[in-house]
Scaffold this motif. Structure first.
Motif, PDB file in Angstrom:
ATOM      1  N   ALA A 446       0.846  -1.198   0.000  1.00  0.00           N
ATOM      2  CA  ALA A 446       0.000   0.000   0.000  1.00  0.00           C
ATOM      3  C   ALA A 446       0.877   1.243   0.000  1.00  0.00           C
ATOM      4  CB  ALA A 446      -0.903  -0.011   1.224  1.00  0.00           C
ATOM      5  N   PRO A 447       0.393   2.363  -0.519  1.00  0.00           N
ATOM      6  CA  PRO A 447       1.197   3.591  -0.559  1.00  0.00           C
ATOM      7  C   PRO A 447       1.603   4.027   0.845  1.00  0.00           C
ATOM      8  CG  PRO A 447      -0.708   3.795  -1.986  1.00  0.00           C
ATOM      9  CD  PRO A 447      -0.922   2.551  -1.191  1.00  0.00           C
ATOM     10  N   LYS A 448       2.816   4.550   0.914  1.00  0.00           N
ATOM     11  CA  LYS A 448       3.343   5.047   2.180  1.00  0.00           C
ATOM     12  C   LYS A 448       4.321   6.172   1.874  1.00  0.00           C
ATOM     13  CE  LYS A 448       5.920   3.678   6.291  1.00  0.00           C
ATOM     14  NZ  LYS A 448       6.621   2.556   6.974  1.00  0.00           N
ATOM     15  N   PHE A 449       4.060   7.329   2.529  1.00  0.00           N
ATOM     16  CA  PHE A 449       4.941   8.467   2.308  1.00  0.00           C
ATOM     17  C   PHE A 449       6.209   8.305   3.159  1.00  0.00           C
ATOM     18  CE2 PHE A 449       1.059  10.283   0.683  1.00  0.00           C
ATOM     19  CZ  PHE A 449       1.506  11.046  -0.387  1.00  0.00           C
ATOM     20  N   THR A 450       7.345   8.344   2.497  1.00  0.00           N
ATOM     21  CA  THR A 450       8.642   8.273   3.189  1.00  0.00           C
ATOM     22  C   THR A 450       9.177   9.645   3.518  1.00  0.00           C
ATOM     23  OG1 THR A 450       9.772   8.187   1.045  1.00  0.00           O
ATOM     24  CG2 THR A 450       9.182   6.075   2.087  1.00  0.00           C
ATOM     25  N   ALA A 451       8.654  10.674   2.867  1.00  0.00           N
ATOM     26  CA  ALA A 451       9.014  12.066   3.174  1.00  0.00           C
ATOM     27  C   ALA A 451       7.738  12.885   3.066  1.00  0.00           C
ATOM     28  CB  ALA A 451      10.080  12.589   2.218  1.00  0.00           C
ATOM     29  N   SER A 452       7.364  13.523   4.164  1.00  0.00           N
ATOM     30  CA  SER A 452       6.102  14.264   4.183  1.00  0.00           C
ATOM     31  C   SER A 452       6.318  15.716   3.754  1.00  0.00           C
ATOM     32  CB  SER A 452       5.491  14.202   5.578  1.00  0.00           C
ATOM     33  OG  SER A 452       6.368  14.809   6.511  1.00  0.00           O
ATOM     34  N   LEU A 453       5.170  16.450   3.571  1.00  0.00           N
ATOM     35  CA  LEU A 453       5.218  17.875   3.199  1.00  0.00           C
ATOM     36  C   LEU A 453       5.509  18.713   4.428  1.00  0.00           C
ATOM     37  CD1 LEU A 453       2.091  18.048   0.848  1.00  0.00           C
ATOM     38  CD2 LEU A 453       4.502  18.113   0.166  1.00  0.00           C
ATOM     39  N   ASN A 454       6.230  19.802   4.232  1.00  0.00           N
ATOM     40  CA  ASN A 454       6.571  20.734   5.305  1.00  0.00           C
ATOM     41  C   ASN A 454       5.900  22.089   5.049  1.00  0.00           C
ATOM     42  OD1 ASN A 454       8.268  18.853   6.574  1.00  0.00           O
ATOM     43  ND2 ASN A 454       9.952  19.415   5.197  1.00  0.00           N
ATOM     44  N   ASP A 455       5.477  22.720   6.139  1.00  0.00           N
ATOM     45  CA  ASP A 455       4.894  24.070   5.993  1.00  0.00           C
ATOM     46  C   ASP A 455       5.922  25.025   5.424  1.00  0.00           C
ATOM     47  OD1 ASP A 455       2.629  23.041   7.094  1.00  0.00           O
ATOM     48  OD2 ASP A 455       3.039  23.785   9.130  1.00  0.00           O
ATOM     49  N   VAL A 470       6.891   9.112  -1.868  1.00  0.00           N
ATOM     50  CA  VAL A 470       5.963   8.046  -1.580  1.00  0.00           C
ATOM     51  C   VAL A 470       6.434   6.768  -2.256  1.00  0.00           C
ATOM     52  CG1 VAL A 470       4.490   8.493  -3.578  1.00  0.00           C
ATOM     53  CG2 VAL A 470       3.500   7.430  -1.524  1.00  0.00           C
ATOM     54  N   ARG A 471       6.074   5.618  -1.649  1.00  0.00           N
ATOM     55  CA  ARG A 471       6.375   4.325  -2.261  1.00  0.00           C
ATOM     56  C   ARG A 471       5.137   3.452  -2.174  1.00  0.00           C
ATOM     57  NH1 ARG A 471      10.241   1.309   2.193  1.00  0.00           N
ATOM     58  NH2 ARG A 471       8.551   0.759   3.676  1.00  0.00           N
ATOM     59  N   GLY A 472       5.121   2.410  -3.020  1.00  0.00           N
ATOM     60  CA  GLY A 472       3.985   1.494  -3.044  1.00  0.00           C
ATOM     61  C   GLY A 472       4.045   0.640  -4.284  1.00  0.00           C
ATOM     62  N   SER A 473       3.409  -0.538  -4.224  1.00  0.00           N
ATOM     63  CA  SER A 473       3.380  -1.439  -5.366  1.00  0.00           C
ATOM     64  C   SER A 473       1.984  -2.044  -5.452  1.00  0.00           C
ATOM     65  CB  SER A 473       4.423  -2.544  -5.180  1.00  0.00           C
ATOM     66  OG  SER A 473       4.409  -3.423  -6.292  1.00  0.00           O
ATOM     67  N   LYS A 522      -2.665   6.736  -4.044  1.00  0.00           N
ATOM     68  CA  LYS A 522      -3.651   5.663  -3.950  1.00  0.00           C
ATOM     69  C   LYS A 522      -3.331   4.575  -4.964  1.00  0.00           C
ATOM     70  CE  LYS A 522      -8.688   4.950  -4.145  1.00  0.00           C
ATOM     71  NZ  LYS A 522     -10.004   5.604  -4.379  1.00  0.00           N
ATOM     72  N   ASN A 523      -3.425   3.300  -4.503  1.00  0.00           N
ATOM     73  CA  ASN A 523      -3.368   2.167  -5.427  1.00  0.00           C
ATOM     74  C   ASN A 523      -4.378   1.123  -4.967  1.00  0.00           C
ATOM     75  OD1 ASN A 523      -2.220   0.937  -3.243  1.00  0.00           O
ATOM     76  ND2 ASN A 523      -0.199   0.622  -4.152  1.00  0.00           N
ATOM     77  N   ALA A 524      -4.282  -0.102  -5.489  1.00  0.00           N
ATOM     78  CA  ALA A 524      -5.291  -1.119  -5.196  1.00  0.00           C
ATOM     79  C   ALA A 524      -5.250  -1.583  -3.747  1.00  0.00           C
ATOM     80  CB  ALA A 524      -5.105  -2.316  -6.128  1.00  0.00           C
ATOM     81  N   HIS A 525      -4.157  -1.337  -3.035  1.00  0.00           N
ATOM     82  CA  HIS A 525      -4.015  -1.839  -1.676  1.00  0.00           C
ATOM     83  C   HIS A 525      -4.288  -0.792  -0.608  1.00  0.00           C
ATOM     84  CE1 HIS A 525      -2.307  -5.613  -3.168  1.00  0.00           C
ATOM     85  NE2 HIS A 525      -1.589  -4.865  -4.017  1.00  0.00           N
ATOM     86  N   GLY A 526      -4.512   0.474  -1.053  1.00  0.00           N
ATOM     87  CA  GLY A 526      -4.828   1.489  -0.069  1.00  0.00           C
ATOM     88  C   GLY A 526      -4.411   2.864  -0.540  1.00  0.00           C
ATOM     89  N   GLU A 527      -4.443   3.825   0.387  1.00  0.00           N
ATOM     90  CA  GLU A 527      -4.081   5.184   0.058  1.00  0.00           C
ATOM     91  C   GLU A 527      -3.396   5.827   1.262  1.00  0.00           C
ATOM     92  OE1 GLU A 527      -8.174   7.555   1.228  1.00  0.00           O
ATOM     93  OE2 GLU A 527      -7.752   7.115  -0.896  1.00  0.00           O
ATOM     94  N   ALA A 528      -2.706   6.971   0.973  1.00  0.00           N
ATOM     95  CA  ALA A 528      -2.003   7.709   2.018  1.00  0.00           C
ATOM     96  C   ALA A 528      -2.090   9.182   1.680  1.00  0.00           C
ATOM     97  CB  ALA A 528      -0.558   7.252   2.115  1.00  0.00           C
ATOM     98  N   VAL A 529      -2.096  10.017   2.741  1.00  0.00           N
ATOM     99  CA  VAL A 529      -2.283  11.452   2.540  1.00  0.00           C
ATOM    100  C   VAL A 529      -1.282  12.189   3.420  1.00  0.00           C
ATOM    101  CG1 VAL A 529      -3.876  13.394   2.740  1.00  0.00           C
ATOM    102  CG2 VAL A 529      -4.722  11.156   2.019  1.00  0.00           C
ATOM    103  N   VAL A 530      -0.708  13.287   2.867  1.00  0.00           N
ATOM    104  CA  VAL A 530       0.125  14.221   3.637  1.00  0.00           C
ATOM    105  C   VAL A 530      -0.328  15.624   3.264  1.00  0.00           C
ATOM    106  CG1 VAL A 530       2.136  12.715   3.905  1.00  0.00           C
ATOM    107  CG2 VAL A 530       1.910  14.138   1.860  1.00  0.00           C
TER     108      VAL A 530
END
Length: 551
Positions: A446-455, A470-473, A522-530
């Motif tokens: 599932a997608p996973k952010f390895t580096a998030s957004l900064n203000d 982000v990474r994911g397969s 977002k992919n077939a295994h899930g989604e992630a948000v930053v």
């Protein structure tokens, strides 16, 4: 029965003899026998008292006394013949006997007398004399310790066999060379193994001998090998052996040997050389001696030149010896034999035996080579190998191989090799290769952010960029939103996604571009948000600058 006490034994004996018609001489003979006994009352008792005592002793045995009279005669006669000892035994049997018991008491001595003959004492034997003492063996290793113009000091070692009586000491004798009269150097025996002979005549040649003495006499004499010249030795002989000769000197076959060995000694010493205890062969080795050194020269060394060389420097009775070892070595011979023991798969097993000629030094290893019979080229497979067997691997299927083995020592590798007579043939074997089965790994994620957004904060009129990773397969789909509203294909924004790095570029930001920006993957295994907050700042211009702008 009478109340009178029983008479002593000496009185009872003649009383019993009366009824048996003993001749009158019997009491007369018994009296002296009784006097010889230690009991004194026999001499004082009157004869009158002896007779009633005898009657009282014989009265209770009526009817039996005549039959036992001969026994009484024998009992009376036995003490008279044998002396005081049987007479002393008589009262022991007769005194306690009363009434009917008198007869058995009289029979006991009669029966015991002939059964126990008097012991005959043997004369004492003379003590065995001890064996005569034996002299010791001769002293050992008589040598000269020091000599000058008036004295001589010698020393020796104790004999090996001292004998039962031990060692009393030594006597030292000397005589002039050619004379026969020996002079004793020490007036008293010395127990030391060293003696100084003093007051000698300068220039004499003296023979000296040492004799060990004990209770058995003098031992064999131990003498000096050569006569001693009584004179002052200015400088005793001393060999200064070079350091490299203190260990084994190794030379290759055919090399030249040239050794210079210095020494001291005055007057001029006599130098001799030996090899293995024998004189040097002048055909093989040359020696040159001077007052200070000796040179050993061998033009071309051979194996036979190996051995222990000894140098002897002698001044009169003083000498110094030094030895060293020369070892001439050469290349070894090949192994005595080599054979192919077994062949299996892609391998061949070999065995060999050590060489008959080691080159006069130890074997350090072996070299094994192989050759394909198709090409005949030799290749080394093992070097400096120490065992006598080896396994050759990685041979090619379908080929035939021969092998050879060389011997190695300190000089090098043997010129010849031992070759196997049989060839090792590697048989062709059908091989079917089946690749291994691997289980396919599931990389889905599932997608996973390895580096998030900064203000961030931006200035009006300048371009800014927001970044995240982000990474994911399988590869997730990335979507940007501003204040929860999808940006879509707005030309003011530029969206880039490369190798998992997502960026949003905002061109020439204005006052209305501030807000909350969100990135969704977002992919077939899930989604992630930053998300992050962007603040847009206005540029402040000074009043003086405004006036200039207005002008």
């Amino acid at each position: 029965m009478s109340d009178k006490p029983a008479p002593p034994a000496e009185e009872a004996a003649p009383a019993e003899a009366a009824p048996a018609e003993v001749p009158a001489e019997a009491p007369a003979e018994a009296a002296p026998e009784a006097e010889a006994a230690p009991a004194a009352p026999a001499e004082e008792a009157p004869a009158a008292e002896a007779a009633p005592a005898a009657e009282e002793a014989a009265a209770p045995a009526e009817g039996e006394a005549p039959a036992e009279a001969p026994a009484a005669e024998e009992a009376a006669a036995a003490p008279a013949e044998e002396g005081a000892a049987p007479a002393a035994d008589a009262p022991a049997d007769a005194a306690p006997a009363e009434g009917a018991e008198a007869a058995p008491a009289a029979e006991a001595p009669a029966e015991a007398a002939p059964a126990e003959p008097a012991p005959v004492e043997e004369p004492p034997k003379a003590p065995t004399p001890p064996p005569p003492a034996e002299p010791t063996s001769a002293p050992l290793n008589v040598t000269v310790e020091d000599v000058n113009d008036t004295s001589l000091t010698i020393k020796w070692r104790s004999p090996e066999v001292l004998g039962d009586s031990g060692l009393d000491g030594y006597t030292i004798e000397y005589c002039k060379d050619g004379a026969t009269e020996w002079v004793v150097a020490n007036a008293e025996l010395t127990v030391a193994n060293r003696l100084v002979l003093k007051d000698l005549t300068t220039g004499d040649l003296l023979n000296v001998r040492v004799v060990a003495v004990n209770a058995g006499g003098r031992s064999e004499a131990a003498a000096l090998v050569e006569p001693v010249h009584i004179r002052e030795v200015v400088d005793r002989p001393k060999i200064r052996m070079p350091r490299f000769l203190r260990t084994r000197l190794v030379k290759h076959l055919g090399e030249q040997i040239n050794l210079l060995i210095p020494y001291n000694g005055k007057p001029k010493p006599v130098v001799t050389w030996t090899k293995n205890g024998e004189p040097l062969d002048s055909k093989r080795a040359n020696v040159r001696n001077s007052d200070k050194d000796s040179i050993l020269f061998i033009r071309t060394s051979q194996r036979d030149d190996s051995g222990v060389y000894e140098m002897n420097v002698k001044v009169d009775s003083f000498e110094d010896k030094s030895s060293f070892v020369i070892q001439v070595v050469e290349l070894p011979g090949p192994p005595a034999s080599v054979k192919l023991v077994d062949t299996w798969g892609f391998n061949a097993a070999l065995e060999w035996t050590p060489p008959t000629d080691s080159g006069n030094t130890e074997i350090t290893g072996y070299t094994i080579q192989k050759a394909d019979k198709k090409t005949g080229d030799w290749f080394t497979v093992l070097e400096h190998y120490h065992r006598l067997n080896a396994t050759i691997s990685d041979l090619i299927m379908g080929n035939s191989y021969v092998f050879r083995v060389y011997t190695e020592n300190k000089v090098g590798m043997s010129e010849e090799a031992a070759v196997t007579t049989e060839a090792a043939t590697i048989q062709k074997i059908g091989i079917s290769y089946k690749p291994p089965e691997y289980k396919e790994h599931d990389f889905s994620e599932a997608p996973k952010f390895t580096a998030s957004l900064n203000d961030r904060a931006a200035t009006v009129g300048y371009t800014t960029k927001l970044l995240c990773a982000v990474r994911g397969s399988p590869k997730p789909k990335v979507m940007w939103m501003k204040n929860q509203i999808p940006i879509g294909e707005d030309p003011k924004y530029r969206q880039i996604s490369n190798q998992g790095v997502c960026s949003l570029e905002i061109r020439k930001t204005g006052n209305y571009d501030g807000g909350v920006y969100t990135c969704k993957a977002k992919n077939a295994h899930g989604e992630a948000v930053v998300a992050c907050k962007l603040e847009v700042k206005q540029v402040i211009v000074a009043d003086a600058d405004k006036e200039k702008e207005e002008e």
